[in-house]
Structure formats: structure tokens, C-alpha cells
Design a protein around this motif. Structure first.
Motif, short mmCIF file in Angstrom:
data_model
loop_
_atom_site.label_atom_id
_atom_site.label_comp_id
_atom_site.label_asym_id
_atom_site.label_seq_id
_atom_site.Cartn_x
_atom_site.Cartn_y
_atom_site.Cartn_z
N TYR A 376 -16.95 48.02 8.93
CA TYR A 376 -16.63 47.26 10.14
C TYR A 376 -15.31 46.52 9.96
CZ TYR A 376 -21.28 48.35 11.78
OH TYR A 376 -22.40 49.03 12.20
N VAL A 377 -14.36 46.83 10.82
CA VAL A 377 -13.02 46.24 10.78
C VAL A 377 -12.93 45.13 11.83
CG1 VAL A 377 -10.56 46.67 11.13
CG2 VAL A 377 -11.98 48.39 10.01
N ASN A 378 -12.43 43.99 11.40
CA ASN A 378 -12.13 42.89 12.31
C ASN A 378 -10.62 42.67 12.26
OD1 ASN A 378 -11.49 39.81 12.50
ND2 ASN A 378 -13.39 40.06 13.65
N PHE A 379 -9.94 42.78 13.40
CA PHE A 379 -8.47 42.72 13.39
C PHE A 379 -7.94 41.37 12.91
CE2 PHE A 379 -8.59 46.18 16.81
CZ PHE A 379 -8.37 47.18 15.87
N PHE A 380 -8.60 40.29 13.30
CA PHE A 380 -8.16 38.97 12.84
C PHE A 380 -8.29 38.85 11.34
CE2 PHE A 380 -9.24 34.49 11.81
CZ PHE A 380 -8.00 33.93 12.07
N ARG A 381 -9.45 39.31 10.80
CA ARG A 381 -9.66 39.27 9.35
C ARG A 381 -8.59 40.08 8.63
NH1 ARG A 381 -15.10 40.70 8.95
NH2 ARG A 381 -14.62 42.92 8.71
N LEU A 382 -8.28 41.24 9.17
CA LEU A 382 -7.27 42.11 8.56
C LEU A 382 -5.91 41.44 8.51
CD1 LEU A 382 -6.50 44.97 7.50
CD2 LEU A 382 -6.06 45.60 9.88
N VAL A 383 -5.49 40.85 9.63
CA VAL A 383 -4.15 40.24 9.71
C VAL A 383 -4.07 38.96 8.90
CG1 VAL A 383 -2.48 39.19 11.28
CG2 VAL A 383 -3.64 41.30 11.94
N TRP A 384 -5.06 38.07 9.08
CA TRP A 384 -5.01 36.76 8.43
C TRP A 384 -5.14 36.87 6.91
CZ3 TRP A 384 -5.18 32.27 6.13
CH2 TRP A 384 -6.30 31.82 5.44
N ARG A 385 -6.06 37.69 6.44
CA ARG A 385 -6.24 37.80 4.99
C ARG A 385 -5.04 38.48 4.33
NH1 ARG A 385 -12.67 38.84 3.66
NH2 ARG A 385 -13.50 37.20 5.02
N THR A 386 -4.47 39.46 4.99
CA THR A 386 -3.27 40.12 4.46
C THR A 386 -2.12 39.13 4.37
OG1 THR A 386 -3.95 42.26 5.36
CG2 THR A 386 -1.62 41.99 4.81
N ALA A 387 -1.95 38.34 5.43
CA ALA A 387 -0.88 37.33 5.44
C ALA A 387 -1.07 36.31 4.33
CB ALA A 387 -0.84 36.63 6.80
N TYR A 388 -2.33 35.91 4.09
CA TYR A 388 -2.61 34.93 3.03
C TYR A 388 -2.21 35.47 1.66
CZ TYR A 388 -5.07 31.97 -0.24
OH TYR A 388 -5.35 31.14 -1.29
N VAL A 389 -2.61 36.70 1.36
CA VAL A 389 -2.28 37.31 0.06
C VAL A 389 -0.77 37.41 -0.12
CG1 VAL A 389 -2.47 39.39 -1.35
CG2 VAL A 389 -4.46 38.57 -0.08
N VAL A 390 -0.06 37.80 0.93
CA VAL A 390 1.40 37.94 0.85
C VAL A 390 2.05 36.59 0.58
CG1 VAL A 390 3.47 38.49 2.19
CG2 VAL A 390 1.49 40.01 2.30
N VAL A 391 1.60 35.54 1.28
CA VAL A 391 2.20 34.21 1.11
C VAL A 391 1.93 33.67 -0.30
CG1 VAL A 391 2.08 31.80 1.85
CG2 VAL A 391 2.19 33.62 3.55
#
Length: 478
Positions: A376-391
Motif C-alpha cells: 500500500y502506497v501513500n503519496f504523502f508518506r512517500l514524499v515526506w519520508r524521502t525528503a526527510y532522509v535527503v535533508v
């Protein structure tokens, strides 16, 4: 075909009839955690990068104070963790309402502005820990490359290697793993990470024992590094403070204790199981820490490196050093997830409450993944968690200081999260009378730990200030 591969999922609350046996008393899917999985989570959270700096920390403090400080922090962490375990449910520790996060526990027992202070302390610490683990994992990956270089070209060759490509590799792995929805799905990763932590701690311990048995002539003292020989008077003071911070960080796991307890099945009572898991986790950790710290000091003496597997106290057998550093990297991959999942959950819960109608935030989409099944993919989870790891990876690249960063994290989080809040919540829930014997000694414990945290933070800040004088951004190499 697309519709069959990608389907919006709507979640519904379970009814009390058919299927109720698959849900806990709070309406959530039945928890399945045991003291074994909880112990694995704790060991994964505790035996982390901190163990690698303990030989250095004992070298600053010496044979008298070093082991004593290790045991003191072990006892304090265990004692306050048992207080915190009783606060998972409130007002009754067995039958009361569940509190899912550390902030929920503080809200239920203390309330007011202390909830915001707890959130600030917890989540700033979690961010700091994930930055620290990115730094440490990259150092271990670099150490593998340098170890092979030293083996091929000799120990006198510089073998400089940049950390940054390895930080990017680590971050790329975390972007994928960060899509694991929550703590309940992390048990397998924690068990793998716990095994890795035992592996590299045992290798470091074994190599240290071999060095001592081989008759290594090193200088050790009862009081640690010697003023006028190893360091100046001011350096001795600052290093002592920093070493205390390193040891405090090495035991830190209170900030994820409640989230770990929330994975446990409801019978037997969660607080009793959590206390057993805490005892197993902290006892195991203390044994490894005492052995690694003390035997590491015996092997390297007052010249112990800040990280004894990557500081090249050992060069051979190079393949064993490489394997140990692979274990460190794998362990930190799991530990990163243990520490960032509470932060992910907090932001996603807050966002759902703030924008309940947003499909971007709340909708789950089913995707058929080959060899896995439905994910199950959640678009907000995908974007926010990816951004967190990058930062966090970018911040790690900007501030790649290992020992000082560890000490500062330990000092900043130890008192509020490990001591102050558990003690205050226990006093409140148990209705301890002011100025009674129990109240007085708990307050003395809390204030003593505050003083320790302040001096440890001062030592780490001084060390960071020295590092910054000679540091150029994005130009550091090992």
C-alpha cells in the motif's frame, strides 16, 4: 490493468462482532510483539555507534572513573525505563487507556507546556540520532575501502577517501526502507540489526583481547590521559566532559521506549513484559559496553582512537575489519529506522488531523509487487519520508564530526528524556508526597543528572568549536 494494479484503499474501523478477535481493546489490529522482539528493538537502538567510542571514553576517564560511569548510566537508564514502562497505560498501568507515543504519555500524566517540551526534546533528538547514524555508517563504509588500500599499499600510505558517496548510498537505502509503514513491521529488521551489533562488538572485543594477549605495550592509568604528557590541563577537562556525553549517548533509547512497548501483545501485561525486555536489553548492552570499553582501553591505552574499528587501531586481518564494518553499516541501517519511525508517525498523524479531507495525505493505494504481494502506497508518506532522509543526509555531509556530535546528542537528550520526564510522571501517577524520602531522592537523582548533562554538553560544544575552526564545508575526507 492499471486499476487492478493500483487501487485506492479505504480504512474502516472494525466492528465489535465478527473479526473482533483480530483487534486489540483500542480497535487497532492485534499486536503480536513479545519480550524477544522488544529486546531486539532495544538492543538495536542501544548498541549502536556509541559502543565504538567507549574505548576512547574510558581512556579519558581512566580505570577508576570509566567503568564506574558506565555502570552508573546503565543503572539509571534501567531504573527510569521501568518507571516509563508503567506509564504506557494510564491511569492504571495494566488496564488503563493506551498512550501510543512518548508525548501521549506526558500529556496523560503531566499535561500543559511539558507536552511541548517533551516533543521538542524527543523529536530534535531523533533527528540528531539519524544524522549521527548517517555519519557513522559512512565512516564504516569508508573504513572498508581504506582497509583494503592499507593492505595493498602499506600502512604508511594516506589512502584518503571521501565520505560523501557513501552517505548518498546510505541515504538511498533509507529512502526505500522508510516506506515501511510503522514500527509493527520492523521486527525482522531489528532482529537482523541486533545480530549485526553482536557481530561487530564481538569482533572488536576479540581483536582487542588478541592485542592484549600479544603483549601490546601501552600506557594506561587510574585517571586516564595524563596532563602534561598526553593533553593539557584544559584539554583534560573538556575531554572528560565529552567522554561522559559519549557514554550517556551509548545508553539512549528512552525516546523510542513507548513506541516499542506499543508493539507488545496485551497479555501478559505490557508493562511487565517491557520491564523484562528492558532488563535483558540493558544488561546485554552493559556487558558488551564494559568489555569493549575496558578491553579496548587495555589494548590501546591512552592513545585509544575515537572509533576503534574505523580509527585504524587495527589493520589486520583486513578481511575481518572489513566484515566488522559491513556489520556496523547493516546495523545502522536498521537502527536509523528504529529512531525515525516515531518521528514519521508523529508528522503523519498530525497531518491527517490537520487535513482530514486530503486524499494526498490519507489515501492508501494498493500496488501489486512481484514476489511480495500487495503493497500500500501513500503519496504523502512517500514524499515526506524521502525528503526527510535527503535533508538528514545533507546535514550529515555538512557536519561530519563523530565523537563531539555523539557527546552533544547524549548530553542533550539524556536528562529530559531518560531522567526528568520518567521521574516526574512517576511522582505524579504514584502521588508521591512532596519532601517525602522517595520524593527527595528522586529529585536529587534528577538534578544530579541535569548537572552531568550540562557539563557533557559543554565538553562536546567545545570539541565542535575546535573542529569547525579547521573545517571547510563539503571538503572533508577520511
Amino acid at each position: 490493468m492499471k486499476n487492478s494494479m493500483f487501487i485506492e484503499q479505504t480504512s474502516e474501523a472494525p466492528n465489535n462482532g465478527e473479526g473482533g478477535k483480530n483487534f486489540d481493546d483500542d480497535g487497532r489490529i492485534k499486536r503480536t510483539g513479545t519480550w524477544v522482539t522488544a529486546s531486539a528493538h532495544i538492543i538495536t537502538a542501544v548498541i549502536g555507534s556509541g559502543v565504538l567510542s567507549l574505548a576512547w571514553a574510558v581512556a579519558q576517564l581512566g580505570w577508576l572513573i570509566g567503568p564506574a560511569v558506565l555502570m552508573a548510566f546503565s543503572f539509571i537508564t534501567y531504573f527510569t525505563s521501568t518507571l516509563l514502562a508503567d506509564c504506557y497505560r494510564s491511569p492504571d498501568p495494566v488496564t488503563g487507556k493506551r498512550n501510543y507515543t512518548y508525548m501521549d504519555v506526558v500529556r496523560a500524566n503531566l499535561g500543559g507546556y511539558k507536552v511541548q517540551l517533551c516533543g521538542l526534546a524527543q523529536y530534535v533528538n531523533l533527528i540528531g540520532v539519524t544524522i549521527g547514524y548517517t555519519i557513522t555508517a559512512s565512516i564504516s563504509m569508508v573504513a572498508i575501502k581504506r582497509s583494503n588500500c592499507f593492505h595493498d599499499k602499506g600502512h604508511q600510505v594516506k589512502c584518503s577517501t571521501s565520505n560523501y558517496p557513501f552517505m548518498i548510498i546510505f541515504a538511498s537505502i533509507q529512502i526505500i526502507l522508510s516506506q515501511i509503514p510503522n514500527f509493527h513491521k520492523l521486527s525482522w529488521l531489528s532482529i537482523v540489526a541486533a545480530i549485526m551489533s553482536f557481530a561487530y562488538s564481538s569482533i572488536g572485543l576479540g581483536l582487542s583481547i588478541a592485542k592484549v594477549a600479544g603483549g601490546a605495550h601501552v600506557r594506561t592509568t587510574l585517571t586516564g590521559v595524563t596532563v602534561g604528557v598526553d593533553v593539557s590541563g584544559s584539554e583534560k577537562v573538556w575531554r572528560t566532559f565529552q567522554a561522559i556525553g559519549d557514554i550517556a549517548f551509548a545508553y539512549a533509547f528512552s525516546q523510542v521506549l513507548v513506541e516499542i512497548q506499543d508493539t507488545l501483545r496485551s497479555s501478559p501485561p505490557e508493562n511487565k513484559v517491557m520491564k523484562k525486555a528492558t532488563f535483558v536489553g540493558v544488561s546485554t548492552t552493559t556487558l558488551f559496553y564494559a568489555l569493549c570499553g575496558c578491553v579496548g582501553y587495555a589494548a590501546f591505552g591512552n592513545d585509544a582512537p575515537g572509533n576503534f574499528l574505523t580509527g585504524f587501531g587495527f589493520y589486520e586481518p583486513f578481511w575481518l575489519i572489513d566484515f566488522a564494518n559491513v556489520c556496523i553499516a547493516i546495523h545502522l541501517i536498521g537502527a536509523y529506522q528504529v529512531f525515525c519511525q516515531p518521528l514519521f508517525g508523529f508528522v503523519e498523524k498530525w497531518s491527517n488531523k490537520r487535513w482530514p479531507e486530503s486524499k494526498f495525505i490519507s489515501a492508501e493505494h494498493a500496488v501489486a509487487v512481484p514476489c511480495y504481494g500487495i503493497y500500500y502506497v501513500n503519496f504523502f508518506r512517500l514524499v515526506w519520508r524521502t525528503a526527510y532522509v535527503v535533508v538528514t543526509a545533507l546535514l550529515a555531509m555538512m557536519f561530519p564530526f563523530f565523537n563531539d556530535f555523539l557527546g552533544l546528542l547524549g548530553a542533550a537528550s539524556f536528562w529530559p528524556l531518560t531522567v526528568y520526564f520518567p521521574v516526574e510522571m512517576y511522582i505524579s501517577s504514584a502521588k508521591i508526597r512532596r519532601f517525602s524520602f522517595t520524593w527527595v531522592w528522586l529529585k536529587i537523582l534528577s538534578w544530579a543528572c541535569l548537572i552531568v548533562s550540562i557539563v557533557a554538553a559543554a565538553g562536546s560544544i567545545q570539541g565542535l568549536a575546535q573542529d569547525l575552526k579547521k573545517y571547510k564545508i563539503f571538503q572533508t575526507q577520511q
